[in-house]
Design a protein around this motif. Structure first.
Motif, short mmCIF file in Angstrom:
data_model
loop_
_atom_site.label_atom_id
_atom_site.label_comp_id
_atom_site.label_asym_id
_atom_site.label_seq_id
_atom_site.Cartn_x
_atom_site.Cartn_y
_atom_site.Cartn_z
N LYS A 103 4.71 11.30 -72.09
CA LYS A 103 3.48 12.38 -72.49
C LYS A 103 2.48 12.15 -71.48
O LYS A 103 2.39 11.74 -70.58
CB LYS A 103 2.91 11.89 -73.87
N ASP A 104 1.51 13.26 -71.77
CA ASP A 104 0.48 13.34 -70.89
C ASP A 104 -0.27 11.85 -70.99
O ASP A 104 -0.31 11.35 -71.99
CB ASP A 104 -0.49 14.45 -71.45
N LYS A 105 -0.88 11.41 -69.87
CA LYS A 105 -1.46 10.39 -69.76
C LYS A 105 -2.54 10.18 -70.62
O LYS A 105 -3.21 9.15 -70.75
CB LYS A 105 -1.56 9.95 -68.23
N ALA A 106 -3.39 11.22 -70.89
CA ALA A 106 -4.43 11.26 -71.58
C ALA A 106 -4.42 10.94 -73.01
O ALA A 106 -5.44 10.56 -73.78
CB ALA A 106 -5.34 12.57 -71.30
N TYR A 107 -3.15 10.87 -73.50
CA TYR A 107 -2.89 10.83 -75.07
C TYR A 107 -2.32 9.29 -75.03
O TYR A 107 -1.77 8.78 -74.27
CB TYR A 107 -1.84 11.83 -75.35
N PRO A 108 -2.44 8.84 -76.49
CA PRO A 108 -2.12 7.41 -76.79
C PRO A 108 -0.44 7.21 -76.66
O PRO A 108 0.26 8.35 -76.56
CB PRO A 108 -2.50 7.46 -78.14
N ILE A 109 0.04 6.17 -76.38
CA ILE A 109 1.55 5.94 -76.07
C ILE A 109 2.02 5.95 -77.50
O ILE A 109 1.63 4.79 -78.23
CB ILE A 109 1.81 4.65 -74.99
N LEU A 110 2.92 6.86 -77.74
CA LEU A 110 3.58 6.79 -79.13
C LEU A 110 5.04 6.86 -78.95
O LEU A 110 5.66 7.38 -77.90
CB LEU A 110 3.25 7.99 -79.80
N ASP A 111 5.70 6.04 -79.84
CA ASP A 111 7.07 5.92 -79.82
C ASP A 111 7.90 7.15 -80.46
O ASP A 111 7.23 8.15 -80.86
CB ASP A 111 7.64 4.68 -80.43
#
Length: 131
Positions: A103-111
């Motif tokens: 995802k875009d690095k600005a967003y939280p890391i989601l599974d």
């Protein structure tokens, strides 16, 4: 994947390893640092000494064999750096397995379930970089 596809994948990414299992036998194909294909043959998870030094494909690899990617665990920071480079990462923690897509690095890391990385996954998970 069949043998020709496996060889193509190795040629494109020499850091990968593939294995073919049949009964008590296992064949592992990899590429050495100097660019040569190596074949290691195991019986009951014991390396057959004749295959040391990278036995060639001299009649012991069938073009129709099915090969699986050997997943090699990495530490958490290596996984996160790979994620930042646009790769998917996977964590196995207990009986649970999650994939964190790119995802875009600005967003939280989601599974793959829409949940973020837990402290337990960071501390106790086994991490892999998906290729």
């Amino acid at each position: 994947m069949k043998t020709p596809e496996m060889i193509k994948a190795l040629a494109e990414n020499p850091e990968l390893m593939f294995e073919h299992k049949k009964g008590d036998w296992k064949r592992v194909v990899r590429i050495s640092n100097n660019g040569y294909f190596y074949l290691d043959i195991y019986k009951n998870d014991e390396l057959i000494p004749d295959s040391l030094g990278g036995g060639g494909f001299n009649g012991n690899v069938n073009a129709e064999y099915e090969w699986e990617l050997v997943r090699v665990p990495v530490d958490f920071m290596t996984a996160i750096k790979a994620y930042a480079e646009g790769k998917k990462i996977r964590v196995v923690w207990g009986s649970d397995e999650r994939i964190y897509g790119t995802k875009d690095k600005a967003y939280p890391i989601l599974d793959n379930r829409g949940e973020g990385i837990s402290v337990e996954e960071i501390l106790n998970g086994v991490w892999f970089v998906e290729d």
